[in-house]
Design a protein around this motif. Structure first.
Motif, PDB file in Angstrom:
ATOM      1  N   PHE A 185      36.223  33.050  47.938  1.00 41.71           N
ATOM      2  CA  PHE A 185      36.299  32.645  46.552  1.00 41.71           C
ATOM      3  C   PHE A 185      35.290  33.232  45.545  1.00 41.71           C
ATOM      4  CE2 PHE A 185      36.602  30.552  42.584  1.00 41.71           C
ATOM      5  CZ  PHE A 185      37.865  30.342  42.298  1.00 41.71           C
ATOM      6  N   GLY A 186      36.164  33.700  44.475  1.00 43.96           N
ATOM      7  CA  GLY A 186      35.184  34.405  43.313  1.00 43.96           C
ATOM      8  C   GLY A 186      35.028  35.857  43.473  1.00 43.96           C
ATOM      9  N   THR A 187      35.516  36.412  44.375  1.00 39.23           N
ATOM     10  CA  THR A 187      35.376  38.032  44.574  1.00 39.23           C
ATOM     11  C   THR A 187      36.790  38.641  44.305  1.00 39.23           C
ATOM     12  OG1 THR A 187      35.953  37.742  47.023  1.00 39.23           O
ATOM     13  CG2 THR A 187      33.524  37.799  46.317  1.00 39.23           C
ATOM     14  N   GLY A 188      37.911  37.753  44.364  1.00 41.64           N
ATOM     15  CA  GLY A 188      39.040  38.420  44.269  1.00 41.64           C
ATOM     16  C   GLY A 188      39.527  38.346  42.778  1.00 41.64           C
ATOM     17  N   TYR A 189      40.985  37.837  42.719  1.00 43.58           N
ATOM     18  CA  TYR A 189      41.543  37.889  41.377  1.00 43.58           C
ATOM     19  C   TYR A 189      41.842  36.561  40.968  1.00 43.58           C
ATOM     20  CZ  TYR A 189      42.154  42.706  42.824  1.00 43.58           C
ATOM     21  OH  TYR A 189      41.852  44.041  43.297  1.00 43.58           O
ATOM     22  N   SER A 190      41.754  35.544  41.827  1.00 43.30           N
ATOM     23  CA  SER A 190      42.335  34.189  41.354  1.00 43.30           C
ATOM     24  C   SER A 190      41.586  33.606  40.053  1.00 43.30           C
ATOM     25  CB  SER A 190      42.195  33.159  42.572  1.00 43.30           C
ATOM     26  OG  SER A 190      43.050  33.378  43.537  1.00 43.30           O
ATOM     27  N   SER A 191      42.246  33.010  39.445  1.00 46.80           N
ATOM     28  CA  SER A 191      41.433  32.360  38.213  1.00 46.80           C
ATOM     29  C   SER A 191      41.896  30.616  38.380  1.00 46.80           C
ATOM     30  CB  SER A 191      42.362  32.627  36.921  1.00 46.80           C
ATOM     31  OG  SER A 191      43.825  32.109  36.947  1.00 46.80           O
ATOM     32  N   PHE A 192      40.872  29.919  37.647  1.00 47.70           N
ATOM     33  CA  PHE A 192      41.138  28.474  37.974  1.00 47.70           C
ATOM     34  C   PHE A 192      42.445  28.085  37.505  1.00 47.70           C
ATOM     35  CE2 PHE A 192      36.637  28.355  38.123  1.00 47.70           C
ATOM     36  CZ  PHE A 192      36.331  27.397  39.256  1.00 47.70           C
ATOM     37  N   ALA A 193      42.950  28.774  36.597  1.00 46.37           N
ATOM     38  CA  ALA A 193      44.360  28.382  36.141  1.00 46.37           C
ATOM     39  C   ALA A 193      45.496  28.580  37.446  1.00 46.37           C
ATOM     40  CB  ALA A 193      44.965  29.287  34.979  1.00 46.37           C
ATOM     41  N   ARG A 194      45.102  29.508  38.206  1.00 46.52           N
ATOM     42  CA  ARG A 194      45.877  29.706  39.198  1.00 46.52           C
ATOM     43  C   ARG A 194      45.762  28.632  40.220  1.00 46.52           C
ATOM     44  NH1 ARG A 194      48.545  34.920  40.689  1.00 46.52           N
ATOM     45  NH2 ARG A 194      50.279  34.811  39.413  1.00 46.52           N
ATOM     46  N   LEU A 195      44.556  28.224  40.614  1.00 46.73           N
ATOM     47  CA  LEU A 195      44.258  27.262  41.229  1.00 46.73           C
ATOM     48  C   LEU A 195      44.803  25.919  41.343  1.00 46.73           C
ATOM     49  CD1 LEU A 195      40.320  27.737  42.096  1.00 46.73           C
ATOM     50  CD2 LEU A 195      42.312  28.225  43.762  1.00 46.73           C
ATOM     51  N   ILE A 196      45.161  25.404  39.885  1.00 50.73           N
ATOM     52  CA  ILE A 196      45.574  24.280  39.805  1.00 50.73           C
ATOM     53  C   ILE A 196      47.080  23.906  40.502  1.00 50.73           C
ATOM     54  CG2 ILE A 196      46.749  22.844  37.846  1.00 50.73           C
ATOM     55  CD1 ILE A 196      44.913  24.029  35.927  1.00 50.73           C
ATOM     56  N   GLU A 197      47.650  25.020  40.519  1.00 52.22           N
ATOM     57  CA  GLU A 197      48.956  24.934  41.404  1.00 52.22           C
ATOM     58  C   GLU A 197      49.214  25.684  42.811  1.00 52.22           C
ATOM     59  OE1 GLU A 197      50.716  29.045  39.234  1.00 52.22           O
ATOM     60  OE2 GLU A 197      51.570  26.959  38.477  1.00 52.22           O
ATOM     61  N   LEU A 198      47.903  25.984  43.158  1.00 55.79           N
ATOM     62  CA  LEU A 198      47.928  26.480  44.534  1.00 55.79           C
ATOM     63  C   LEU A 198      47.971  25.538  45.488  1.00 55.79           C
ATOM     64  CD1 LEU A 198      48.064  29.427  45.993  1.00 55.79           C
ATOM     65  CD2 LEU A 198      45.403  29.232  45.957  1.00 55.79           C
ATOM     66  N   ASN A 199      48.800  25.553  46.741  1.00 56.10           N
ATOM     67  CA  ASN A 199      48.695  24.574  47.535  1.00 56.10           C
ATOM     68  C   ASN A 199      47.666  25.023  48.840  1.00 56.10           C
ATOM     69  OD1 ASN A 199      51.027  23.219  46.778  1.00 56.10           O
ATOM     70  ND2 ASN A 199      52.113  24.963  47.249  1.00 56.10           N
ATOM     71  N   ILE A 200      46.319  24.592  48.327  1.00 60.07           N
ATOM     72  CA  ILE A 200      45.206  24.575  49.363  1.00 60.07           C
ATOM     73  C   ILE A 200      44.341  23.330  49.320  1.00 60.07           C
ATOM     74  CG2 ILE A 200      45.058  27.250  48.884  1.00 60.07           C
ATOM     75  CD1 ILE A 200      42.655  26.625  47.095  1.00 60.07           C
ATOM     76  N   ASP A 201      43.632  23.256  50.604  1.00 63.49           N
ATOM     77  CA  ASP A 201      42.801  21.997  50.599  1.00 63.49           C
ATOM     78  C   ASP A 201      41.345  22.202  50.139  1.00 63.49           C
ATOM     79  OD1 ASP A 201      44.687  20.099  51.924  1.00 63.49           O
ATOM     80  OD2 ASP A 201      44.899  22.161  53.084  1.00 63.49           O
ATOM     81  N   THR A 202      40.997  23.601  50.539  1.00 64.49           N
ATOM     82  CA  THR A 202      39.406  23.763  50.392  1.00 64.49           C
ATOM     83  C   THR A 202      39.144  25.154  49.666  1.00 64.49           C
ATOM     84  OG1 THR A 202      39.029  22.528  52.478  1.00 64.49           O
ATOM     85  CG2 THR A 202      37.432  24.092  51.872  1.00 64.49           C
ATOM     86  N   LEU A 203      38.140  25.288  49.129  1.00 66.41           N
ATOM     87  CA  LEU A 203      37.617  26.472  48.539  1.00 66.41           C
ATOM     88  C   LEU A 203      36.448  26.782  49.373  1.00 66.41           C
ATOM     89  CD1 LEU A 203      38.615  27.842  45.855  1.00 66.41           C
ATOM     90  CD2 LEU A 203      36.614  26.906  44.742  1.00 66.41           C
TER      91      LEU A 203
END
Ligand code: C2E
Ligand code: MG
Ligand code: MG
Ligand code: MG
Length: 282
Positions: A185-203
């Motif tokens: 995380f942090g090297t690609g394109y995801s933004s925190f805005a995207r993370l809100i709705e992304l179905n993941i458990d762990t960063l």
């Protein structure tokens, strides 16, 4: 003479390309052989401990693919995973890897280690397959493990252009109790805005940020912010590539959940990984 130099340069370029293609063909052959012969001496997994920062105990492992053959010696996963993707072998290779990881989990459970999670890296091509979830569930039931002991690591790049479809799939996997971690995380394109709705458990915070702790002020600021934002989103946080005590102390101070890195342990053979678990539970 300009022409001659160009000719020489071109010939050299051709030779380099030829060597590269020959090496790729060799790697491809070895991957095929490993899969068809079920040869875990050629392609196998090492397991790097993930440690809870509060208890300092191993909570799980990341499975990392290894390739070693007589002809090629050791080939890095960056290289052979790339070849497997190019040569359309990543799906069978991925299944071979998932099966080995599940067998390791089976082994852990049999020896009484029931709450240990094993994380497996999956390539975007695997995840994009329509039957990915079915394939995983089949491997899980064939090896007789709990789905909750398996975690899948995906990278941000897979989300590009397929966001909704992939997010649905992640939701489905999580409904089957399989956990999802977002790697690097942090090297690609995801933004925190995207993370809100992304179905993941762990960063998993990329090594780049961990490296910068106590080296660059920006490293300190950003890493702490990533951890607190992730927690606000209800995610667990793993720090990758922790190498020195200063980084560990910083991460503890910022309430990071888990760490992984050479400071605690390099990736280990399954025998050594098991031994480490036995020693910590003595
Ligand atoms: P990754 O998933 O981000 O894995 C972490 C990498 O960091 C591993 O490199 C690990 O050995 C290394 N590492 C761990 N702790 C430290 C540390 O303290 N310092 C440093 N400098 N490095 C550390 P590795 O094993 O060479 O794997 C490289 C990449 O290859 C992985 O990055 C992952 O993207 C890919 N990969 C490995 N196994 C698989 C697999 O089974 N399937 C797929 N699709 N990709 C895999
Ligand atoms: Mg990973
Ligand atoms: Mg990573
Ligand atoms: Mg990486």
């Amino acid at each position: 003479s300009g022409v001659k130099e160009n000719d020489a340069g071109y010939a050299f370029f051709n030779k380099v390309m030829e060597n590269k293609l020959q090496r790729e063909d060799l790697i491809e052959k070895e991957i095929r052989a490993a899969i068809t012969e079920n040869d875990t001496s050629k392609i196998y997994l090492e397991y790097q401990p993930q440690v809870d920062l509060k208890s300092n105990k191993i909570t799980g492992f990341e499975a990392l693919a290894r390739m070693r053959t007589k002809k090629l010696g050791f080939v890095s996963p960056m290289e052979f995973i790339d070849v497997a993707e190019k040569k359309q072998l990543i799906v069978p290779l991925g299944n071979f890897i998932l099966t080995q990881a599940s067998e390791f989990i089976r082994d852990l459970t049999d020896k009484g280690f029931k709450d240990i999670k094993v994380a497996v890296n999956v390539s975007g091509i695997q995840l994009l397959r329509y039957d990915f979830t079915d394939t995983i569930m089949k491997i899980i039931s064939d090896t007789g493990i709990e789905p909750s002991s398996l975690e899948l690591e995906i990278t941000e790049s897979v989300l590009l252009g397929n966001y909704n479809m992939i997010n649905e799939k992640l939701k489905n996997l999580r409904n089957h109790q399989i956990e999802i971690a977002l790697d690097d995380f942090g090297t690609g394109y995801s933004s925190f805005a995207r993370l809100i709705e992304l179905n993941i458990d762990t960063l998993k915070i990329d090594r780049y940020f961990i490296n910068n702790i106590s080296i660059k002020d920006s490293g300190d600021i950003i890493t702490g912010d990533i951890i607190s934002m992730a927690h606000k989103l209800g995610l667990k946080v793993v720090a990758e590539g922790v190498e020195v005590p200063e980084q560990k102390n910083y991460l503890m101070g910022h309430h990071c959940d888990r760490m992984q890195g050479y400071l605690f342990s390099k990736p280990l053979s399954k025998e050594k990984a098991l031994k480490m678990l036995f020693n910590q539970n003595k």
